[in-house]
Each structure stands twice: as C-alpha cells, then as structure tokens.
Design a protein around this motif. Structure first.
Motif, PDB file in Angstrom:
ATOM      1  N   ALA A 150       0.834  -1.202   0.000  1.00 25.61           N
ATOM      2  CA  ALA A 150       0.000   0.000   0.000  1.00 25.61           C
ATOM      3  C   ALA A 150       0.869   1.253   0.000  1.00 25.61           C
ATOM      4  O   ALA A 150       0.633   2.196  -0.765  1.00 25.61           O
ATOM      5  CB  ALA A 150      -0.922  -0.002   1.213  1.00 25.61           C
ATOM      6  N   THR A 151       1.894   1.262   0.828  1.00 22.35           N
ATOM      7  CA  THR A 151       2.778   2.420   0.922  1.00 22.35           C
ATOM      8  C   THR A 151       3.567   2.622  -0.365  1.00 22.35           C
ATOM      9  O   THR A 151       3.680   3.746  -0.877  1.00 22.35           O
ATOM     10  CB  THR A 151       3.751   2.250   2.098  1.00 22.35           C
ATOM     11  OG1 THR A 151       2.998   2.124   3.309  1.00 22.35           O
ATOM     12  CG2 THR A 151       4.692   3.435   2.210  1.00 22.35           C
ATOM     13  N   VAL A 245      -1.166   9.968   6.184  1.00 23.69           N
ATOM     14  CA  VAL A 245      -1.622  10.870   5.114  1.00 23.69           C
ATOM     15  C   VAL A 245      -2.872  10.330   4.432  1.00 23.69           C
ATOM     16  O   VAL A 245      -3.817  11.072   4.145  1.00 23.69           O
ATOM     17  CB  VAL A 245      -0.495  11.073   4.073  1.00 23.69           C
ATOM     18  CG1 VAL A 245      -1.046  11.742   2.804  1.00 23.69           C
ATOM     19  CG2 VAL A 245       0.632  11.888   4.667  1.00 23.69           C
ATOM     20  N   PHE A 246      -2.906   9.014   4.203  1.00 20.81           N
ATOM     21  CA  PHE A 246      -4.009   8.417   3.443  1.00 20.81           C
ATOM     22  C   PHE A 246      -5.092   7.806   4.329  1.00 20.81           C
ATOM     23  O   PHE A 246      -6.022   7.176   3.826  1.00 20.81           O
ATOM     24  CB  PHE A 246      -3.459   7.360   2.475  1.00 20.81           C
ATOM     25  CG  PHE A 246      -2.701   7.956   1.323  1.00 20.81           C
ATOM     26  CD1 PHE A 246      -3.368   8.363   0.175  1.00 20.81           C
ATOM     27  CD2 PHE A 246      -1.327   8.127   1.377  1.00 20.81           C
ATOM     28  CE1 PHE A 246      -2.681   8.911  -0.900  1.00 20.81           C
ATOM     29  CE2 PHE A 246      -0.619   8.680   0.314  1.00 20.81           C
ATOM     30  CZ  PHE A 246      -1.307   9.075  -0.823  1.00 20.81           C
ATOM     31  N   ALA A 313      -8.285   4.587   0.001  1.00 20.76           N
ATOM     32  CA  ALA A 313      -7.293   5.658  -0.079  1.00 20.76           C
ATOM     33  C   ALA A 313      -6.928   5.952  -1.526  1.00 20.76           C
ATOM     34  O   ALA A 313      -6.826   7.121  -1.933  1.00 20.76           O
ATOM     35  CB  ALA A 313      -6.053   5.275   0.720  1.00 20.76           C
ATOM     36  N   PHE A 314      -6.724   4.925  -2.318  1.00 24.14           N
ATOM     37  CA  PHE A 314      -6.346   5.109  -3.718  1.00 24.14           C
ATOM     38  C   PHE A 314      -7.446   5.836  -4.489  1.00 24.14           C
ATOM     39  O   PHE A 314      -7.182   6.775  -5.244  1.00 24.14           O
ATOM     40  CB  PHE A 314      -6.053   3.755  -4.371  1.00 24.14           C
ATOM     41  CG  PHE A 314      -5.345   3.858  -5.697  1.00 24.14           C
ATOM     42  CD1 PHE A 314      -3.968   3.797  -5.772  1.00 24.14           C
ATOM     43  CD2 PHE A 314      -6.069   4.031  -6.874  1.00 24.14           C
ATOM     44  CE1 PHE A 314      -3.311   3.903  -6.992  1.00 24.14           C
ATOM     45  CE2 PHE A 314      -5.416   4.137  -8.093  1.00 24.14           C
ATOM     46  CZ  PHE A 314      -4.039   4.068  -8.157  1.00 24.14           C
ATOM     47  N   SER A 315      -8.686   5.409  -4.277  1.00 25.89           N
ATOM     48  CA  SER A 315      -9.815   6.045  -4.965  1.00 25.89           C
ATOM     49  C   SER A 315      -9.965   7.499  -4.571  1.00 25.89           C
ATOM     50  O   SER A 315     -10.215   8.371  -5.407  1.00 25.89           O
ATOM     51  CB  SER A 315     -11.111   5.272  -4.663  1.00 25.89           C
ATOM     52  OG  SER A 315     -11.042   3.968  -5.163  1.00 25.89           O
ATOM     53  N   GLU A 321      -9.563  13.961  -3.484  1.00 30.20           N
ATOM     54  CA  GLU A 321     -10.183  14.208  -2.188  1.00 30.20           C
ATOM     55  C   GLU A 321      -9.171  14.304  -1.060  1.00 30.20           C
ATOM     56  O   GLU A 321      -9.511  14.689   0.057  1.00 30.20           O
ATOM     57  CB  GLU A 321     -11.209  13.117  -1.877  1.00 30.20           C
ATOM     58  CG  GLU A 321     -12.382  13.104  -2.862  1.00 30.20           C
ATOM     59  CD  GLU A 321     -13.333  11.943  -2.603  1.00 30.20           C
ATOM     60  OE1 GLU A 321     -13.152  11.241  -1.589  1.00 30.20           O
ATOM     61  OE2 GLU A 321     -14.241  11.730  -3.429  1.00 30.20           O
ATOM     62  N   ILE A 322      -7.915  13.914  -1.335  1.00 23.79           N
ATOM     63  CA  ILE A 322      -6.845  14.059  -0.338  1.00 23.79           C
ATOM     64  C   ILE A 322      -5.922  15.157  -0.840  1.00 23.79           C
ATOM     65  O   ILE A 322      -5.311  15.033  -1.896  1.00 23.79           O
ATOM     66  CB  ILE A 322      -6.073  12.740  -0.140  1.00 23.79           C
ATOM     67  CG1 ILE A 322      -7.019  11.626   0.324  1.00 23.79           C
ATOM     68  CG2 ILE A 322      -4.941  12.926   0.867  1.00 23.79           C
ATOM     69  CD1 ILE A 322      -6.361  10.268   0.415  1.00 23.79           C
TER      70      ILE A 322
END
Length: 323
Positions: A150-151, A245-246, A313-315, A321-322
């Motif tokens: 993920a990171t 962050v995510f 988080a990816f989406s 949105e982030i």
C-alpha cells in the motif's frame, strides 16, 4: 481427483498434486499485472514476484513458468521486449524456465491485467508446506513491515501529494519500498531451516486485507486459534507517515512483500537469524493455540477485514479528495 493433495481454499496460496513417484507438483496462477507508470522494468519485476511469492510460500523455488500475454493494441514492441527480458532474468535468478505461453495484442485489453501466468515446481514427497499447515504451539513470525505494498504503490503513484505532505526524503524512502514487494527471498530463507520436521510448517503472504487479515486467514485455514500481539508487527517509519496521510491502519492495508511463517518454538530464532542474514527483518508476534480456537490480539478477538483501506485511499487520492 484422489491425486489432488491441496485444492483451492481461502487463504491457501498454492495447489498441490501428488505425482506417481510420490513427489508433489505445486502450482499457482494469477493475472499478469502490469502498471506502465511504474516503468516497464519495475512493472515486469513486480508482475513476476507477485506470482513467485505465492509459489514460494510452499518453501520451493519456481521451476516452470507459463505466460499468457493479452496485450493492449497500442503497446510497442520494445516495451514487450523489456517485460520479457526482465521476467526471463528473474526466472534465471531462481532457476526457473519459461516452458510455453501465448503473446498477442487484442482489442478491449487494458492495463493492469494483461493476461495470466502459472508457476510450477516439483518438490520431494514431504518437501513442501502450505498456508493451512500451522500446528498447535507454532510460533508466528512476520517479516519486513506492515502495509508494504500500500505504501509503495501510493507513494509511487501520488508522488507530488506525498512530497507536499511529508517532504522529499520520506517520500523517497516510501517509494524505495517498491523493491521489497516480494516474499520470494523471505520464504526461501525460512525454508532453509527445514520444512515440516525441520521446524517450518506454514507460510502465507499478507496481501489483500494486510497483516491482520493474513493472520486470520492462516489460522482459519489451519483450523487453529492464534494469540498474537499485533503491536509487535514492524511498521517502517515511512509506512507510518504515508498511512497517516491516506487515513489507513497499516495492519489492515495490502502488504505484498510481508510474509507470515509458522514455525516450531525451537526453530523461531534460527529462522529469524536466517532472515537477518538476507537483510530481512523478522519478528515473532505470537503463537497458534488450540484447535478451532479464536483469533486474539492481546486478548481481544478479531476477524477478517471488511475492506482493505488501501482501495479507499487510492480512490480518494485519484478523485482529488486528499489534498
């Protein structure tokens, strides 16, 4: 068929067939996963190791590979050549050979899923393990860090966002984790201690749902409970920062490259030492308990993950949105 020793099951990474002479044929199949923005060499390396990581949870290195490439129409010949060269290089590194396959361009095919591959190996009669073979009293070792994949993917995909939030140094450390997204060397190092009677009884890579889900899958597949301290699971500082962050819990995020190893208690230190010699961190986080027992983290029961936070988080990052 009676010669099928291990068939498809949740949490089990390979299938196993008994051969006529008593040896075993181990097999795993997955999509060929290519993400061009990673760079063609890195993308091909990752595609190989996704498959090889599943195969080597058996404790056996890949020997035979079949590849089916269903490629987009716009891929260039030099890009195909780069991917094949990298996969051939990785095959040779572990003693495997590509034995057959198919390559073509087709309308409607798109990245990242551009075909499928099967990895095979022949093992001695009892010279292999599967993720459902953890035994009562086995210790559980976890390698590297939680949320590794993920990171690595988030920091390589959303470079500007991560740099703005965390700075260049942390971003570079997070991006460099990409080259750790493989459990091949982890599994082969652990297997060097000896499979089954040698002390290593089961291995499983922590993919969808992360480390917490992988622990649950391994216990459920083996029909035993587990008592762990998930606060002992290594979390690289860059992983912790990117996860914040995510909005991810590192323990629940996809972590290709993180291996779970079930070992006899008197083998645990040997396996950790073997991993260390390969510059791989290994930490003992708990023990498998009674038959059909619960899965507990510091006394609290836990179950399978409802949803991997990496997907969310990816989406969100993709949608802006982030910020």
């Amino acid at each position: 068929r009676k010669d099928v020793l291990v068939g498809p099951a949740n949490g089990v990474d390979v299938g196993v067939v008994r051969l006529a002479d008593g040896r075993a044929m181990i097999s795993t199949t997955d999509p060929i996963y290519i993400v061009p923005p990673y760079g063609w060499e890195r993308a091909a390396w990752f595609a190989f190791h996704i498959l090889a990581s599943d195969l080597t949870t058996s404790g056996v290195a890949p020997q035979y590979v079949t590849l089916d490439w269903n490629l987009p129409m716009d891929i260039e010949d030099d890009q195909i050549e780069t991917m094949l060269r990298v996969i051939d290089r990785e095959c040779k590194r572990y003693g495997a050979a590509i034995i057959t396959g198919h390559t073509g361009r087709y309308e409607g095919c798109a990245y990242p899923m551009v075909g499928g591959a099967t990895f095979l190996a022949i093992a001695p009669r009892d010279g292999w393990v599967t993720a459902d073979m953890a035994r009562l009293g086995n210790r559980l070792i976890v390698t590297k860090t939680a949320a590794l994949e993920a990171t690595a993917i988030l920091s390589n995909t959303f470079v500007e966002l991560v740099e703005r939030k965390l700075g260049v140094d942390t971003t570079n450390r997070a991006r460099a984790l990409f080259e750790s997204m493989s459990t091949v060397d982890d599994a082969l190092a652990a297997a060097g201690a000896g499979l089954r009677d040698g002390g290593v009884w089961a291995m499983h890579d922590a993919t969808e749902g992360g480390v917490r889900n992988a622990v649950w899958e391994m216990a459920q597949a083996s029909g035993v409970g587990v008592d762990v301290d998930l606060s002992k699971v290594p979390v690289d500082p860059a992983v912790a920062d990117v996860s914040q962050v995510f909005g991810m819990d590192p323990l629940d995020a996809i972590s290709e490259g993180t291996l779970l190893i079930a070992v006899d208690p008197d083998t645990s230190e040997d396996v950790i030492a073997r991993l260390k010699r390969k510059r791989i961190l290994g930490v003992d986080i708990g023990v498998f308990t009674r038959k059909r027992g619960p899965c507990r983290d510091r006394g609290r029961a836990f179950g399978p993950a409802d949803r991997d936070p990496f997907r969310v988080a990816f989406s969100r990052a993709l949608a802006g949105e982030i910020t």
